[in-house]
Enzyme design. Structure first.
Site, PDB file in Angstrom:
ATOM      1  N   CYS A  41      21.933   6.086 -13.384  1.00 17.06           N
ATOM      2  CA  CYS A  41      23.313   5.679 -13.147  1.00 17.06           C
ATOM      3  C   CYS A  41      23.315   4.226 -12.643  1.00 17.06           C
ATOM      4  O   CYS A  41      22.392   3.795 -11.958  1.00 17.06           O
ATOM      5  CB  CYS A  41      24.060   6.512 -12.110  1.00 17.06           C
ATOM      6  SG  CYS A  41      24.181   8.246 -12.525  1.00 17.06           S
ATOM      7  N   ARG A  62      20.894   2.114 -17.530  1.00 17.95           N
ATOM      8  CA  ARG A  62      20.552   3.101 -16.502  1.00 17.95           C
ATOM      9  C   ARG A  62      21.141   4.477 -16.795  1.00 17.95           C
ATOM     10  O   ARG A  62      20.833   5.449 -16.114  1.00 17.95           O
ATOM     11  CB  ARG A  62      21.055   2.623 -15.130  1.00 17.95           C
ATOM     12  CG  ARG A  62      20.486   1.294 -14.714  1.00 17.95           C
ATOM     13  CD  ARG A  62      21.069   0.867 -13.392  1.00 17.95           C
ATOM     14  NE  ARG A  62      20.549   1.666 -12.308  1.00 17.95           N
ATOM     15  CZ  ARG A  62      19.469   1.394 -11.603  1.00 17.95           C
ATOM     16  NH1 ARG A  62      18.790   0.302 -11.876  1.00 17.95           N
ATOM     17  NH2 ARG A  62      19.078   2.170 -10.634  1.00 17.95           N
ATOM     18  N   TRP A  89      24.178   8.724 -15.822  1.00 14.16           N
ATOM     19  CA  TRP A  89      23.119   9.542 -16.430  1.00 14.16           C
ATOM     20  C   TRP A  89      23.246  10.886 -15.748  1.00 14.16           C
ATOM     21  O   TRP A  89      23.003  11.007 -14.539  1.00 14.16           O
ATOM     22  CB  TRP A  89      21.758   8.908 -16.182  1.00 14.16           C
ATOM     23  CG  TRP A  89      20.654   9.593 -16.924  1.00 14.16           C
ATOM     24  CD1 TRP A  89      20.306   9.402 -18.228  1.00 14.16           C
ATOM     25  CD2 TRP A  89      19.745  10.578 -16.413  1.00 14.16           C
ATOM     26  NE1 TRP A  89      19.237  10.208 -18.560  1.00 14.16           N
ATOM     27  CE2 TRP A  89      18.870  10.943 -17.471  1.00 14.16           C
ATOM     28  CE3 TRP A  89      19.567  11.202 -15.178  1.00 14.16           C
ATOM     29  CZ2 TRP A  89      17.858  11.882 -17.328  1.00 14.16           C
ATOM     30  CZ3 TRP A  89      18.560  12.147 -15.035  1.00 14.16           C
ATOM     31  CH2 TRP A  89      17.712  12.469 -16.105  1.00 14.16           C
ATOM     32  N   ASN A 107      25.002   6.745  -7.330  1.00 15.45           N
ATOM     33  CA  ASN A 107      23.784   6.825  -8.131  1.00 15.45           C
ATOM     34  C   ASN A 107      22.786   7.658  -7.341  1.00 15.45           C
ATOM     35  O   ASN A 107      22.520   7.359  -6.182  1.00 15.45           O
ATOM     36  CB  ASN A 107      23.229   5.418  -8.363  1.00 15.45           C
ATOM     37  CG  ASN A 107      21.824   5.442  -8.943  1.00 15.45           C
ATOM     38  OD1 ASN A 107      21.449   6.386  -9.639  1.00 15.45           O
ATOM     39  ND2 ASN A 107      21.050   4.413  -8.654  1.00 15.45           N
ATOM     40  N   GLY A 108      22.251   8.715  -7.968  1.00 14.53           N
ATOM     41  CA  GLY A 108      21.241   9.518  -7.265  1.00 14.53           C
ATOM     42  C   GLY A 108      21.610  10.984  -7.236  1.00 14.53           C
ATOM     43  O   GLY A 108      22.373  11.470  -8.066  1.00 14.53           O
ATOM     44  N   GLU A 130       0.967   5.579 -26.469  1.00 12.14           N
ATOM     45  CA  GLU A 130       2.189   4.781 -26.338  1.00 12.14           C
ATOM     46  C   GLU A 130       2.936   4.715 -27.674  1.00 12.14           C
ATOM     47  O   GLU A 130       4.172   4.801 -27.710  1.00 12.14           O
ATOM     48  CB  GLU A 130       1.840   3.374 -25.825  1.00 12.14           C
ATOM     49  CG  GLU A 130       2.951   2.340 -25.922  1.00 12.14           C
ATOM     50  CD  GLU A 130       4.185   2.639 -25.070  1.00 12.14           C
ATOM     51  OE1 GLU A 130       4.167   3.607 -24.285  1.00 12.14           O
ATOM     52  OE2 GLU A 130       5.184   1.912 -25.222  1.00 12.14           O
ATOM     53  N   LYS A 151       6.790   5.940 -28.164  1.00 11.79           N
ATOM     54  CA  LYS A 151       7.855   5.070 -28.686  1.00 11.79           C
ATOM     55  C   LYS A 151       8.609   5.752 -29.824  1.00 11.79           C
ATOM     56  O   LYS A 151       9.823   5.707 -29.890  1.00 11.79           O
ATOM     57  CB  LYS A 151       7.296   3.736 -29.209  1.00 11.79           C
ATOM     58  CG  LYS A 151       6.937   2.699 -28.193  1.00 11.79           C
ATOM     59  CD  LYS A 151       8.101   1.939 -27.607  1.00 11.79           C
ATOM     60  CE  LYS A 151       8.521   2.505 -26.287  1.00 11.79           C
ATOM     61  NZ  LYS A 151       7.703   2.259 -25.133  1.00 11.79           N
ATOM     62  N   GLU A 185      10.759   8.720 -28.413  1.00 12.19           N
ATOM     63  CA  GLU A 185      11.947   8.392 -27.628  1.00 12.19           C
ATOM     64  C   GLU A 185      12.991   7.640 -28.440  1.00 12.19           C
ATOM     65  O   GLU A 185      14.175   7.723 -28.148  1.00 12.19           O
ATOM     66  CB  GLU A 185      11.605   7.644 -26.336  1.00 12.19           C
ATOM     67  CG  GLU A 185      11.077   6.252 -26.486  1.00 12.19           C
ATOM     68  CD  GLU A 185      10.800   5.567 -25.138  1.00 12.19           C
ATOM     69  OE1 GLU A 185      11.453   5.867 -24.143  1.00 12.19           O
ATOM     70  OE2 GLU A 185       9.898   4.704 -25.107  1.00 12.19           O
ATOM     71  N   HIS A 192     -10.961  19.353 -32.717  1.00 10.30           N
ATOM     72  CA  HIS A 192     -10.911  20.492 -31.792  1.00 10.30           C
ATOM     73  C   HIS A 192      -9.549  21.182 -31.831  1.00 10.30           C
ATOM     74  O   HIS A 192      -9.193  21.891 -30.894  1.00 10.30           O
ATOM     75  CB  HIS A 192     -11.242  20.020 -30.378  1.00 10.30           C
ATOM     76  CG  HIS A 192     -12.611  19.429 -30.276  1.00 10.30           C
ATOM     77  ND1 HIS A 192     -13.753  20.194 -30.373  1.00 10.30           N
ATOM     78  CD2 HIS A 192     -13.014  18.140 -30.156  1.00 10.30           C
ATOM     79  CE1 HIS A 192     -14.817  19.395 -30.281  1.00 10.30           C
ATOM     80  NE2 HIS A 192     -14.384  18.139 -30.162  1.00 10.30           N
ATOM     81  N   LYS A 241      16.745   3.934 -18.098  1.00  7.46           N
ATOM     82  CA  LYS A 241      15.680   2.960 -17.896  1.00  7.46           C
ATOM     83  C   LYS A 241      14.958   3.156 -16.566  1.00  7.46           C
ATOM     84  O   LYS A 241      13.761   3.018 -16.464  1.00  7.46           O
ATOM     85  CB  LYS A 241      16.302   1.564 -17.957  1.00  7.46           C
ATOM     86  CG  LYS A 241      15.310   0.440 -17.836  1.00  7.46           C
ATOM     87  CD  LYS A 241      14.722   0.104 -19.170  1.00  7.46           C
ATOM     88  CE  LYS A 241      13.669  -0.961 -19.092  1.00  7.46           C
ATOM     89  NZ  LYS A 241      12.713  -0.812 -20.188  1.00  7.46           N
TER      90      LYS A 241
HETATM   91  O1  M6R Z   1      10.070   1.506 -14.484  1.00  3.76           O
HETATM   92  P1  M6R Z   1       8.805   2.265 -14.757  1.00  3.76           P
HETATM   93  O2  M6R Z   1       7.775   1.439 -15.436  1.00  3.76           O
HETATM   94  O3  M6R Z   1       8.262   2.937 -13.528  1.00  3.76           O
HETATM   95  O4  M6R Z   1       9.237   3.414 -15.754  1.00  3.76           O
HETATM   96  C1  M6R Z   1       8.342   4.411 -16.150  1.00  3.76           C
HETATM   97  C2  M6R Z   1       8.873   5.197 -17.328  1.00  3.76           C
HETATM   98  O5  M6R Z   1      10.069   5.827 -16.997  1.00  3.76           O
HETATM   99  C3  M6R Z   1       9.099   4.314 -18.558  1.00  3.76           C
HETATM  100  O6  M6R Z   1       7.949   3.622 -18.914  1.00  3.76           O
HETATM  101  C4  M6R Z   1       9.558   5.181 -19.753  1.00  3.76           C
HETATM  102  O7  M6R Z   1       8.529   6.016 -20.169  1.00  3.76           O
HETATM  103  C5  M6R Z   1      10.070   4.299 -20.889  1.00  3.76           C
HETATM  104  N1  M6R Z   1      11.246   4.883 -21.460  1.00  3.76           N
HETATM  105  C6  M6R Z   1       9.096   4.122 -21.988  1.00  3.76           C
HETATM  106  O8  M6R Z   1       9.576   3.365 -23.029  1.00  3.76           O
END
Ligand code: M6R
Length: 616
Positions: free
Chosen positions: A2, A27, A74, A98-99, A489, A493, A496, A512, A611
């Site tokens: 948020c 956010r 969010w 927020n929270g 990674e 990507k 997500e 395996h 984010k």
């Molecule tokens: O702000 P941070 O680097 O701590 O965030 C960690 C993860 O939430 C962040 O890397 C998330 O996996 C991203 N959406 C990846 O693209």
């Protein structure tokens, strides 16, 4: 998660708040809302979904007041809907939050027993009820907040308004970030500086349980005991344009293309070009020399790396690289596991926490737990003065500037650049990096920006190939050594952004189990640069090919062997094993970006994500 913002000033609050929410939308984007003073009353508008829905609702509305608050959500408690959207309003009180309020059930029970009419399913609305009840006696928002704050348990940052004091805005936090922006004729509070920086670069970072009372263009800050304190105003050097798209269709594409410059910026403080020396500059503050930093780091006997998501994969690279270069034992852990599994941290342990936002709840909690056990903490953050940055002992920075796209790109490659200089520094301290090796590594590191430019030409390939790639039923990303975290990674990507099933695997583990998945409809993305495990990866690839898997390969230079085994071959410049991951990530970012775009998906704001993950 948020994003919240509050504004008092001489500009049109609607424009400032909507513009701020645009910057904060990364956010959360389940709903958005504003509450702005108009004819002495706070006028509220809310809309489910993206901010654009709210913008449409208020586009013809004029407000004649100079104060207001805004929110982008969010969802945690209650589905994404207009009814659950913020601001929440009870009598004359309006709040954005927020929270999470962890004790919301007991608060709700008490409120209902006292006849409160609760309209939404959120924990946030309850805060407005509590304030409204307190105001019946106190008739003063500041005192009401002081009474309500101790009743709230959880993680929150909140901005509150009350119609009876229309020039006043009270903001407070315990957990998620809150920044105060002090302009000439205006004051802002927001979840982060991206929403503030185009108005003022003078900011104050609030600490937990501090309360800021904005009264017109004046403000005062109270400490957790209610005493007024005078906090330092920090001047931040962020370029407001960093938070704009600058002609790109999306933030993500802009951020992918910014990487050559960003990586150069990340390396810059730590490479003394004239003397060809790698050193950790400024890690203990501006007044502590690189020699003193090295002296302190020389005590370290054990390293733990803790992070989440993409930052965790950066941490895996750190584990492999530091251990190989220094022979110090290094362990990488998910922050969400580390914080609860009661790990043993021997004396002389260094815990490296990696976080782009510097606010990730699990990473922050792990930092605090490790600190309590006596470990030294080194942070690698992008957002300066974020909670993680402030609480660490050593501070390293990604220097990637604002990363707005929810999917992390440039923050990761910048982190890997920093991990290179950190590993080299530790190796020098341990007497394991000869002078000629150091000079050779510097040359390699300095070539990265130019080499990244070359790799970015694969953008064209993926923009054309995306249509055929999106037809696969699944994607397996494989790699060995440092290419294993790169594979993980790459899969993250694609998941997500394109919502396609993708898995990252250590190439040697395929036989395996996962090899059973392979058929003509399965795409295999292999990362096989020329390094000491290259031959092994090629053998694993042969096994995949023999079962009909369709191979997309990323390799070094003109690799004819790899080309023969692949349907598509993408080349990265021949590099050093330590710099290969930085280059190999770029085609994977481009692939996910274009596959998601060709599916018509919103790459900057993928569904269900945010984010900055400030809840556990
Ligand atoms: O702000 P941070 O680097 O701590 O965030 C960690 C993860 O939430 C962040 O890397 C998330 O996996 C991203 N959406 C990846 O693209």
């Amino acid at each position: 998660m948020c994003g919240i913002i509050g504004y008092f000033g001489d500009k049109d609050p609607k424009n400032v708040i909507l513009d701020g929410l645009k910057k904060l939308e990364y956010r959360g984007y389940d709903s958005a809302g504003v509450c702005i003073l108009d004819d002495g009353k706070f006028s509220r508008f809310r809309a489910e979904g993206k901010l654009s829905n709210l913008e449409e609702k208020v586009k013809d509305k004029q407000f004649n007041g100079h104060i207001g608050i805004g929110h982008t959500r969010w969802a945690t408690h209650g589905v994404p809907s207009e009814r659950n959207a913020h601001p929440h309003k009870v009598s004359g009180v309006s709040i954005v939050h927020n929270g999470i309020i962890e004790n919301y059930q007991s608060i709700k029970k008490e409120l209902l027993a006292n006849g409160a009419k609760i309209e939404s399913e959120t924990d946030s609305e309850l805060i407005a009820h509590l304030l409204s009840i307190a105001l019946e006696d106190t008739k003063d928002l500041e005192t009401a907040v002081e009474q309500v704050l101790p009743k709230l348990k959880g993680a929150f940052s909140i901005v509150a308004l009350w119609e009876e004091e229309p020039n006043k805005m009270v903001a407070f936090k315990d957990g998620p970030p809150l920044v105060l922006g002090v302009g000439e004729k205006e004051i802002l509070v927001a979840s982060d500086i991206t929403a503030i920086v185009s108005h003022t670069k003078d900011v104050v970072f609030l600490e937990d349980k501090e309360v800021v009372i904005v009264n017109g263009t004046d403000y005062k800050i109270l400490d957790p005991r209610g005493n007024e304190i005078h906090k330092k105003i920090e001047h931040i050097d962020w370029n407001p344009e960093a938070a704009e798209k600058q002609g790109y269709d999306t933030y993500m594409l802009k951020e992918i293309f910014e990487q050559p410059r960003a990586v150069a910026q990340a390396l810059e403080p730590h490479i003394d070009i004239e003397n060809q020396v790698i050193q950790l500059q400024g890690a203990l503050g501006p007044d502590v020399s690189a020699e003193e930093i090295n002296k302190r780091l020389a005590q370290v006997e054990r390293i733990f790396v803790v992070a989440c998501g993409t930052s965790y994969y950066a941490g895996m690279v750190a584990e492999y690289m530091i251990e190989k270069m220094t022979r110090l034992p290094v362990e990488i852990e998910f922050a969400s596991e580390f914080r609860y599994r009661e790990p043993v941290l021997p004396p002389k342990s260094l815990v490296i926490v990696i976080s782009q936002s510097g606010e990730t709840a699990d990473t922050l909690a792990s930092l605090r737990m490790a600190k309590e056990q006596g470990a030294e903490i080194m942070s690698i953050c992008n957002v300066r003065s974020s909670s993680i940055d402030r609480e660490a002992d050593y501070h390293l920075y990604m220097r990637a500037e604002a990363e707005i796209g929810v999917a992390s790109t440039k923050a990761l490659t910048c982190t890997l650049a920093v991990i290179n200089v950190l590993s080299a520094t530790l190796a020098k301290i341990k007497g394991r990096l000869a002078r000629d090796e150091e000079v050779a590594l510097i040359q390699k590191l300095q070539q990265i920006p130019a080499e990244m430019e070359k790799v970015l030409v694969h953008d064209k390939f993926f923009s054309e190939a995306a249509n055929s790639l999106k037809r696969y039923k699944g994607f397996l990303y494989i790699g060995r050594g440092l290419s294993f975290p790169v594979a993980l990674e790459g899969a993250l990507k694609l998941k997500e952004l394109a919502y396609l099933h993708a898995e990252g695997y250590a190439a040697g583990e395929m036989k395996h189990g996962p090899i059973a998945l392979i058929d003509q409809d399965m795409a295999i993305v292999v990362i096989a640069p020329k390094d000491d495990v290259y031959e092994k990866t090629i053998s694993n690839l042969e096994e995949v090919r023999a079962r009909g898997g369709q191979v997309i390969a990323i390799g070094s230079g003109e690799d004819e062997v790899l080309k023969d085994l692949s349907l598509h071959y993408l080349s990265i410049p021949e590099g050093d094993w330590r710099t290969n991951p930085i280059l190999a990530l770029v085609p994977l970012q481009l692939m996910s970006y274009h596959v998601a775009s060709s599916l018509g998906l919103d790459v900057d704001q993928p569904r269900n994500l945010a984010k900055s993950v400030t809840v556990e």
